[in-house]
Write an enzyme that holds these catalytic residues in place. Sequence first.
Site, short mmCIF file in Angstrom:
data_model
loop_
_atom_site.label_atom_id
_atom_site.label_comp_id
_atom_site.label_asym_id
_atom_site.label_seq_id
_atom_site.Cartn_x
_atom_site.Cartn_y
_atom_site.Cartn_z
N ASN A 175 1.19 -1.52 -0.27
CA ASN A 175 -0.12 0.02 0.08
C ASN A 175 1.11 1.01 -0.09
O ASN A 175 1.16 1.53 0.61
CB ASN A 175 -0.58 0.27 1.27
CG ASN A 175 -1.68 1.66 1.08
OD1 ASN A 175 -1.71 1.84 0.05
ND2 ASN A 175 -2.28 1.65 2.72
N LYS A 208 0.44 4.48 -0.55
CA LYS A 208 -0.87 5.23 0.08
C LYS A 208 -0.59 6.30 -0.91
O LYS A 208 0.15 6.40 -1.58
CB LYS A 208 -0.39 5.77 1.45
CG LYS A 208 -0.12 3.98 2.55
CD LYS A 208 0.43 4.53 4.08
CE LYS A 208 -0.19 3.53 4.58
NZ LYS A 208 -0.23 3.66 6.18
N GLU A 256 -5.39 -4.86 11.03
CA GLU A 256 -4.01 -3.78 11.19
C GLU A 256 -4.81 -3.29 12.37
O GLU A 256 -5.39 -2.17 12.16
CB GLU A 256 -4.07 -2.71 9.94
CG GLU A 256 -4.03 -3.52 8.51
CD GLU A 256 -3.42 -2.25 7.16
OE1 GLU A 256 -2.49 -2.51 6.63
OE2 GLU A 256 -4.17 -1.85 6.87
N SER A 264 3.63 -1.96 10.33
CA SER A 264 4.99 -1.93 10.97
C SER A 264 5.20 -3.63 10.32
O SER A 264 6.60 -3.70 11.09
CB SER A 264 5.46 -1.08 12.08
OG SER A 264 4.35 -0.27 12.28
N GLU A 269 -6.82 4.81 8.23
CA GLU A 269 -6.95 6.16 7.92
C GLU A 269 -7.08 6.58 6.69
O GLU A 269 -8.32 8.20 6.88
CB GLU A 269 -4.92 6.11 6.52
CG GLU A 269 -4.05 6.06 7.10
CD GLU A 269 -2.95 5.36 6.31
OE1 GLU A 269 -2.86 5.38 5.62
OE2 GLU A 269 -1.67 5.06 7.37
N GLY A 310 2.16 2.09 10.42
CA GLY A 310 3.37 3.31 10.71
C GLY A 310 3.82 3.80 11.46
O GLY A 310 4.96 5.01 11.69
N HIS A 319 -9.79 0.61 4.88
CA HIS A 319 -7.89 1.28 5.80
C HIS A 319 -8.17 2.69 6.46
O HIS A 319 -9.53 2.90 6.69
CB HIS A 319 -7.43 1.85 4.07
CG HIS A 319 -5.79 1.99 4.93
ND1 HIS A 319 -5.91 2.72 6.16
CD2 HIS A 319 -4.32 0.89 4.64
CE1 HIS A 319 -3.91 2.40 6.67
NE2 HIS A 319 -3.91 1.19 5.97
#
Length: 259
Positions: free
Chosen positions: A11, A13, A170, A216, A100, A176, A98
């Site tokens: 991904n 992003k 996730e 991560s 985010e 991140g 996702h």
Amino acid sequence: MPHRRPFVGGNWKMNTDLAAAVELADDIVAGEQGLHQVCDIAVFPPFPYLQAVGRTLGHSGIRLGAQDVYHQPNGAFTGEVSADMLLDLNARVALIGHSERRHVIGEDDDLIARKAAAAVAAGLDIILCVGETWEQREIGATESINLAQLEAGLSGIEPGRMRQVTIAYEPVWAIGTGRTATPDDAEAVHALLRGKLAALYDDSTANSVRIQYGGSVKANNARDLFARPNIDGGLIGGASLKADEFLAIVRAAAGAAPG
Ligand code: PGA
């Protein structure tokens, strides 16, 4: 034990520019050495670079994916992209929900369910992402949050279309941050999610749906995570922006020698 083909997604992003996106795709194609024959591999570039990256992937066997998709087929939805537009570009898989998009952009379970249902009905494969925040984990809500997101996200999907679905667990606090869930903690949630799939559908569906871990994942922790029985690969953010690191993670999922 049921065999599930591992699946690793990169991904990207909101990263790269056009030249860097094409170069990254090119390096992945050049370096994958047939790994796609034992492990599904997909990359998720930013929308504007889908076509160029798709051309670079060509017939390599590495799949082109989109980071999101809207649930309406066309019309007055400024800024949105439909499943048919993605299919036009040979993108065959899309991320849905996702973290985010849930926590930065503000998507809720209802919108995510609509997107998931519309995408699979149009013929896309999807990766439905679920995961708890740190606060939710601290108050003991990890199980209830993940189960609720899973059930809501799948609510509009016909059982016959579950072969188009992958789940990504996730934990939001691991994305991140450099802070990965331990293999034991991740496996516990994966097993829980698989149990819920059995309850919602049946054992055979539950045993065939891949559940990726994301948050991560790096070359140096991937092997321990992917060795767990219910962890079927990963959804990779930061480490997918370097071809070598990404391919090392793919090798770990494929069970191949570190190389
Ligand atoms: P990360 O992102 O690997 O950078 O933690 C994972 C993801 O958001 O899918």
